[in-house]
Design a protein around this motif. Structure first.
Motif, PDB file in Angstrom:
ATOM      1  N   ALA A  69       0.836  -1.209   0.000  1.00 51.96           N
ATOM      2  CA  ALA A  69       0.000   0.000   0.000  1.00 51.96           C
ATOM      3  C   ALA A  69       0.868   1.256   0.000  1.00 51.96           C
ATOM      4  O   ALA A  69       1.931   1.291   0.623  1.00 51.96           O
ATOM      5  N   ARG A  70       0.381   2.285  -0.693  1.00 51.69           N
ATOM      6  CA  ARG A  70       1.087   3.568  -0.725  1.00 51.69           C
ATOM      7  C   ARG A  70       1.054   4.270   0.623  1.00 51.69           C
ATOM      8  O   ARG A  70       2.001   4.953   1.007  1.00 51.69           O
ATOM      9  N   ASP A  71      -0.085   4.138   1.317  1.00 45.25           N
ATOM     10  CA  ASP A  71      -0.268   4.761   2.632  1.00 45.25           C
ATOM     11  C   ASP A  71      -1.428   4.046   3.314  1.00 45.25           C
ATOM     12  O   ASP A  71      -1.991   3.089   2.761  1.00 45.25           O
ATOM     13  N   ASP A  72      -1.794   4.494   4.487  1.00 39.85           N
ATOM     14  CA  ASP A  72      -2.845   3.802   5.240  1.00 39.85           C
ATOM     15  C   ASP A  72      -4.219   3.889   4.580  1.00 39.85           C
ATOM     16  O   ASP A  72      -5.016   2.957   4.684  1.00 39.85           O
ATOM     17  N   HIS A  73      -4.503   4.978   3.902  1.00 41.02           N
ATOM     18  CA  HIS A  73      -5.794   5.081   3.212  1.00 41.02           C
ATOM     19  C   HIS A  73      -5.853   4.132   2.018  1.00 41.02           C
ATOM     20  O   HIS A  73      -6.885   3.513   1.756  1.00 41.02           O
ATOM     21  N   ASP A  74      -4.762   3.993   1.304  1.00 43.71           N
ATOM     22  CA  ASP A  74      -4.677   3.016   0.220  1.00 43.71           C
ATOM     23  C   ASP A  74      -4.800   1.605   0.800  1.00 43.71           C
ATOM     24  O   ASP A  74      -5.485   0.747   0.229  1.00 43.71           O
ATOM     25  N   ASN A  75      -4.186   1.379   1.935  1.00 42.65           N
ATOM     26  CA  ASN A  75      -4.268   0.083   2.612  1.00 42.65           C
ATOM     27  C   ASN A  75      -5.725  -0.248   2.960  1.00 42.65           C
ATOM     28  O   ASN A  75      -6.193  -1.357   2.725  1.00 42.65           O
ATOM     29  N   MET A  76      -6.460   0.728   3.490  1.00 45.70           N
ATOM     30  CA  MET A  76      -7.870   0.512   3.787  1.00 45.70           C
ATOM     31  C   MET A  76      -8.635   0.141   2.514  1.00 45.70           C
ATOM     32  O   MET A  76      -9.420  -0.808   2.511  1.00 45.70           O
ATOM     33  N   ALA A  77      -8.410   0.901   1.449  1.00 43.20           N
ATOM     34  CA  ALA A  77      -9.122   0.657   0.192  1.00 43.20           C
ATOM     35  C   ALA A  77      -8.839  -0.749  -0.335  1.00 43.20           C
ATOM     36  O   ALA A  77      -9.737  -1.413  -0.869  1.00 43.20           O
ATOM     37  N   ARG A  78      -7.619  -1.204  -0.172  1.00 41.76           N
ATOM     38  CA  ARG A  78      -7.256  -2.534  -0.644  1.00 41.76           C
ATOM     39  C   ARG A  78      -7.833  -3.632   0.252  1.00 41.76           C
ATOM     40  O   ARG A  78      -8.246  -4.676  -0.239  1.00 41.76           O
ATOM     41  N   GLN A  79      -7.835  -3.407   1.566  1.00 44.93           N
ATOM     42  CA  GLN A  79      -8.246  -4.463   2.496  1.00 44.93           C
ATOM     43  C   GLN A  79      -9.746  -4.530   2.774  1.00 44.93           C
ATOM     44  O   GLN A  79     -10.250  -5.583   3.147  1.00 44.93           O
ATOM     45  N   PHE A  80     -10.468  -3.432   2.621  1.00 46.51           N
ATOM     46  CA  PHE A  80     -11.900  -3.466   2.941  1.00 46.51           C
ATOM     47  C   PHE A  80     -12.645  -4.577   2.190  1.00 46.51           C
ATOM     48  O   PHE A  80     -13.501  -5.244   2.791  1.00 46.51           O
ATOM     49  N   PRO A  81     -12.361  -4.828   0.909  1.00 45.44           N
ATOM     50  CA  PRO A  81     -13.048  -5.944   0.251  1.00 45.44           C
ATOM     51  C   PRO A  81     -12.736  -7.299   0.916  1.00 45.44           C
ATOM     52  O   PRO A  81     -13.609  -8.177   0.957  1.00 45.44           O
ATOM     53  N   ALA A  82     -11.542  -7.452   1.454  1.00 47.40           N
ATOM     54  CA  ALA A  82     -11.211  -8.699   2.162  1.00 47.40           C
ATOM     55  C   ALA A  82     -12.065  -8.834   3.422  1.00 47.40           C
ATOM     56  O   ALA A  82     -12.553  -9.928   3.738  1.00 47.40           O
ATOM     57  N   TYR A  83     -12.275  -7.724   4.133  1.00 48.40           N
ATOM     58  CA  TYR A  83     -13.126  -7.775   5.323  1.00 48.40           C
ATOM     59  C   TYR A  83     -14.599  -7.969   4.943  1.00 48.40           C
ATOM     60  O   TYR A  83     -15.320  -8.662   5.664  1.00 48.40           O
ATOM     61  N   ASP A  84     -15.023  -7.397   3.826  1.00 46.90           N
ATOM     62  CA  ASP A  84     -16.385  -7.666   3.350  1.00 46.90           C
ATOM     63  C   ASP A  84     -16.545  -9.168   3.092  1.00 46.90           C
ATOM     64  O   ASP A  84     -17.558  -9.773   3.472  1.00 46.90           O
ATOM     65  N   ALA A  85     -15.536  -9.760   2.465  1.00 43.87           N
ATOM     66  CA  ALA A  85     -15.592 -11.188   2.160  1.00 43.87           C
ATOM     67  C   ALA A  85     -15.523 -12.032   3.434  1.00 43.87           C
ATOM     68  O   ALA A  85     -16.266 -13.020   3.568  1.00 43.87           O
ATOM     69  N   LEU A  86     -14.679 -11.661   4.370  1.00 44.46           N
ATOM     70  CA  LEU A  86     -14.610 -12.394   5.638  1.00 44.46           C
ATOM     71  C   LEU A  86     -15.923 -12.289   6.399  1.00 44.46           C
ATOM     72  O   LEU A  86     -16.372 -13.271   7.012  1.00 44.46           O
ATOM     73  N   TYR A  87     -16.548 -11.133   6.361  1.00 50.81           N
ATOM     74  CA  TYR A  87     -17.834 -10.968   7.030  1.00 50.81           C
ATOM     75  C   TYR A  87     -18.886 -11.872   6.372  1.00 50.81           C
ATOM     76  O   TYR A  87     -19.662 -12.552   7.065  1.00 50.81           O
ATOM     77  N   ALA A  88     -18.906 -11.929   5.045  1.00 47.43           N
ATOM     78  CA  ALA A  88     -19.843 -12.808   4.341  1.00 47.43           C
ATOM     79  C   ALA A  88     -19.565 -14.271   4.699  1.00 47.43           C
ATOM     80  O   ALA A  88     -20.501 -15.056   4.922  1.00 47.43           O
ATOM     81  N   TYR A  89     -18.303 -14.634   4.772  1.00 51.23           N
ATOM     82  CA  TYR A  89     -17.906 -15.983   5.183  1.00 51.23           C
ATOM     83  C   TYR A  89     -18.416 -16.281   6.592  1.00 51.23           C
ATOM     84  O   TYR A  89     -19.001 -17.341   6.839  1.00 51.23           O
ATOM     85  N   CYS A  90     -18.250 -15.330   7.505  1.00 50.09           N
ATOM     86  CA  CYS A  90     -18.702 -15.519   8.884  1.00 50.09           C
ATOM     87  C   CYS A  90     -20.225 -15.595   8.960  1.00 50.09           C
ATOM     88  O   CYS A  90     -20.766 -16.388   9.740  1.00 50.09           O
ATOM     89  N   ARG A  91     -20.902 -14.814   8.143  1.00 50.38           N
ATOM     90  CA  ARG A  91     -22.379 -14.886   8.104  1.00 50.38           C
ATOM     91  C   ARG A  91     -22.819 -16.285   7.675  1.00 50.38           C
ATOM     92  O   ARG A  91     -23.726 -16.872   8.264  1.00 50.38           O
ATOM     93  N   ALA A  92     -22.181 -16.822   6.653  1.00 55.00           N
ATOM     94  CA  ALA A  92     -22.513 -18.164   6.196  1.00 55.00           C
ATOM     95  C   ALA A  92     -22.177 -19.200   7.271  1.00 55.00           C
ATOM     96  O   ALA A  92     -22.940 -20.144   7.495  1.00 55.00           O
ATOM     97  N   LYS A  93     -21.060 -18.998   7.920  1.00 58.85           N
ATOM     98  CA  LYS A  93     -20.596 -19.939   8.943  1.00 58.85           C
ATOM     99  C   LYS A  93     -21.576 -20.016  10.123  1.00 58.85           C
ATOM    100  O   LYS A  93     -21.802 -21.084  10.676  1.00 58.85           O
ATOM    101  N   VAL A  94     -22.158 -18.872  10.505  1.00 63.63           N
ATOM    102  CA  VAL A  94     -23.084 -18.860  11.650  1.00 63.63           C
ATOM    103  C   VAL A  94     -24.538 -19.018  11.197  1.00 63.63           C
ATOM    104  O   VAL A  94     -25.452 -18.958  12.028  1.00 63.63           O
ATOM    105  N   GLY A  95     -24.746 -19.176   9.899  1.00 69.93           N
ATOM    106  CA  GLY A  95     -26.084 -19.410   9.390  1.00 69.93           C
ATOM    107  C   GLY A  95     -26.945 -18.177   9.265  1.00 69.93           C
ATOM    108  O   GLY A  95     -28.167 -18.253   9.257  1.00 69.93           O
ATOM    109  N   ALA A  96     -26.320 -16.990   9.145  1.00 65.08           N
ATOM    110  CA  ALA A  96     -27.083 -15.734   8.989  1.00 65.08           C
ATOM    111  C   ALA A  96     -27.518 -15.587   7.545  1.00 65.08           C
ATOM    112  O   ALA A  96     -26.951 -16.179   6.632  1.00 65.08           O
ATOM    113  N   ARG A  97     -28.531 -14.762   7.350  1.00 64.40           N
ATOM    114  CA  ARG A  97     -28.987 -14.463   5.988  1.00 64.40           C
ATOM    115  C   ARG A  97     -28.490 -13.111   5.581  1.00 64.40           C
ATOM    116  O   ARG A  97     -28.335 -12.235   6.336  1.00 64.40           O
TER     117      ARG A  97
END
Length: 143
Positions: free
Chosen positions: A115-143
């Protein structure tokens, strides 16, 4: 709301802005500064400090800042609670806490490096956290 934390973010200091922007304040402003300047910048900018010693939204015992945010904002979504375990493992020495924690640490370290800086780092990583959250929703059986 403005938030301030230490620069060169990796796990918790990216996970927390993701959590804030998705569940607390969609218009949040994030400041990243040298660790020894967090409290002064917080005062000057009227920002909420996080992930530094002695603040409410920091590490307490074996729990990391992500846990503190969940507690403060009463975010009891089971998927977020599952994500908190992954983040806690990745952000502390407890990499074995979940099967995903070591992988998150590796990804976060790689994103920090490219990442160029912390804001670039956020932009790059937020989709990974969106995906991890979706994974966790599926794991706990959420809709």
């Amino acid at each position: 709301m403005k938030w301030v934390t230490r620069e060169r973010a990796r796990v918790d200091r990216i996970a927390c802005p993701w959590l804030i922007s998705r569940f607390v304040d969609r218009d949040a402003v994030f400041l990243f500064v040298p660790g020894d300047q967090v409290m002064a910048v917080a005062k000057h900018e009227n920002a909420i400090p996080s992930d530094v010693p002695g603040v409410e939204l920091g590490h307490h015992g074996d729990r990391c800042s992500f846990d503190a945010f969940l507690d403060k904002y009463k975010l009891d979504d089971p998927a977020l609670q599952a994500l908190a375990l992954i983040v806690r493992g990745a952000d502390t020495a407890a990499r074995q806490l979940t099967p995903e924690s070591a992988g998150l640490y590796a990804l976060a370290t790689g994103f920090q490096a490219i990442a160029r800086d912390d804001h670039d780092n956020m932009a790059r990583q937020f989709p990974a956290y969106d995906a991890l959250y979706a994974y966790c929703r599926a794991k706990v059986g959420a809709r």
